[in-house]
Design a protein around this motif. Sequence first.
Motif, mmCIF file in Angstrom:
data_model
loop_
_atom_site.group_PDB
_atom_site.id
_atom_site.type_symbol
_atom_site.label_atom_id
_atom_site.label_comp_id
_atom_site.label_asym_id
_atom_site.label_seq_id
_atom_site.Cartn_x
_atom_site.Cartn_y
_atom_site.Cartn_z
ATOM 1 N N ASP A 40 0.844 -1.192 0.000
ATOM 2 C CA ASP A 40 0.000 0.000 0.000
ATOM 3 C C ASP A 40 0.881 1.245 0.000
ATOM 4 N N GLY A 41 0.244 2.393 -0.083
ATOM 5 C CA GLY A 41 0.980 3.649 -0.099
ATOM 6 C C GLY A 41 1.512 3.979 -1.484
ATOM 7 N N PRO A 42 2.473 4.895 -1.555
ATOM 8 C CA PRO A 42 2.957 5.365 -2.859
ATOM 9 C C PRO A 42 3.691 4.290 -3.665
ATOM 10 N N LYS A 44 2.644 1.148 -3.876
ATOM 11 C CA LYS A 44 1.710 0.042 -4.105
ATOM 12 C C LYS A 44 1.895 -0.513 -5.521
#
Length: 140
Positions: A40-42, A44
């Motif tokens: 997840d996050g930037p 991903k």
Amino acid sequence: MAIKEPTPNDLRELPWITIVALGAFALLRPVLSIVEAYDDGPLKKPTGPLIFTALIIVGWIATAVVRRFPRPVETLTFTGVAYAVLALLLNISLQPFLDSAELPPVPGMIGMIIFNAAQGAVCGLIALALLRLRPRSNGA
């Protein structure tokens, strides 16, 4: 019996320490996957793996150009092989600790080595083209 002189195609002339170092540098991508940085996050998926693959490729090519490898295609081909072998060893070493670290079947291992060798060869061809475009300094 005469001692054979090394030929220009002698594999002993390749920068083996650099080859292994660049292969190990590429382990950054699977290590980030192991620590779930791509979940997840930037970073991903698919963004994170693509970004790091591009950074690794640029790093390999830049190293070949900056260090002016005399045989960039062979050097980066073996860099791809080194990465594949190191990634397989990483996977094998993590099997006792991670359920996701499954040993690929032998054809998969061979395919992984061939694919990464081909990727390294393409990087080497790009580096070779860049080296031919780069002006040479003759010290004059």
